[in-house]
Motif scaffolding. Sequence first.
Motif, PDB file in Angstrom:
ATOM      1  N   VAL A  80     -13.365 113.367-111.295  1.00 35.57           N
ATOM      2  CA  VAL A  80     -12.876 112.314-112.179  1.00 35.57           C
ATOM      3  C   VAL A  80     -11.358 112.302-112.077  1.00 35.57           C
ATOM      4  O   VAL A  80     -10.698 113.317-112.310  1.00 35.57           O
ATOM      5  N   VAL A  81     -10.806 111.146-111.721  1.00 33.72           N
ATOM      6  CA  VAL A  81      -9.374 111.056-111.433  1.00 33.72           C
ATOM      7  C   VAL A  81      -8.539 110.959-112.702  1.00 33.72           C
ATOM      8  O   VAL A  81      -7.531 111.665-112.850  1.00 33.72           O
ATOM      9  N   ASP A  82      -8.913 110.099-113.621  1.00 34.51           N
ATOM     10  CA  ASP A  82      -8.101 109.851-114.812  1.00 34.51           C
ATOM     11  C   ASP A  82      -8.390 110.888-115.900  1.00 34.51           C
ATOM     12  O   ASP A  82      -9.551 111.190-116.198  1.00 34.51           O
ATOM     13  N   GLY A  83      -7.330 111.409-116.527  1.00 39.96           N
ATOM     14  CA  GLY A  83      -7.496 112.450-117.522  1.00 39.96           C
ATOM     15  C   GLY A  83      -8.263 112.014-118.746  1.00 39.96           C
ATOM     16  O   GLY A  83      -9.105 112.764-119.270  1.00 39.96           O
ATOM     17  N   GLU A  84      -8.004 110.814-119.254  1.00 44.52           N
ATOM     18  CA  GLU A  84      -8.714 110.334-120.439  1.00 44.52           C
ATOM     19  C   GLU A  84     -10.194 110.103-120.143  1.00 44.52           C
ATOM     20  O   GLU A  84     -11.062 110.413-120.968  1.00 44.52           O
ATOM     21  N   VAL A  85     -10.478 109.560-118.983  1.00 43.21           N
ATOM     22  CA  VAL A  85     -11.873 109.359-118.598  1.00 43.21           C
ATOM     23  C   VAL A  85     -12.567 110.717-118.442  1.00 43.21           C
ATOM     24  O   VAL A  85     -13.716 110.905-118.864  1.00 43.21           O
TER      25      VAL A  85
END
Length: 257
Positions: A80-85
């Motif tokens: 998963v690339v995005d921290g929030e996701v």
Amino acid sequence: MTSAAPDAELRRIHDSVSGFHRRQADRVVDFPGGFAALDDRYTHSRGNNHVLVDGSTDPEALPARAEELLGHLPYRLVYVVDGEVAAACRGPLERAGYTHAATYLMRHTGRVPAHAGARQVDLEELRAPASEAWRRFVPGVSDEEVHHLVERRLARLGAADDVRFLAAYTEDGEVASWADLYLDPAAGVARIEDLVTAEAHLGRGHAGRVLDTALHLAAEAGCDLRFLSANEGNWPHRWYGRKGFTVVDTLHCFERV
């Protein structure tokens, strides 16, 4: 060693990460917010068979989606690339039996070094030392697993516009250290990966020669953004920090075996 990167810079890095996995895949299965990168030639290679989430997705649906896409494999790997996701997906994935690990994305912010004498090689020159290294890294690994992990470099030739395997040699002509260099001059982005030194030649500066050569060639190709990835739990990221790299983001990895 850690710094905030501008949004535009992070987008270029994220796009490069997604493109790297898409372009080397034998087949890609898209879903809302991500894709599965698959290659039946190298089923023992997690780097060639995984799910990558690079946008907004349904966290609760992700475990079942990974099961559907990776169910033919003895492991499940989700990036998963995005921290929030990643934070939203962590609970559903951990409840499904996944463990979490972090990989640093590190940008080179130091001066561009001089060419250090490593040279471009082909897979044939790396096959024996890379096989030996995998047996060192993964005790008990089977011959078939080693074959997949070494030969997957053939797929990686498609991972960027310009792919170069670099190696530093000893005075006796042995391969001492090696790495992959992925160049996308149109985007101005270069990625360096899989920097390895043969056990017999550790501690003699060979890895530094390969890394310096890669950075020099990347700058020479017009790539102003040069980065690599390093596992949070291992020591190399501290060495990369001394070589002018700064942590600018984190790639989240979820695995179930």
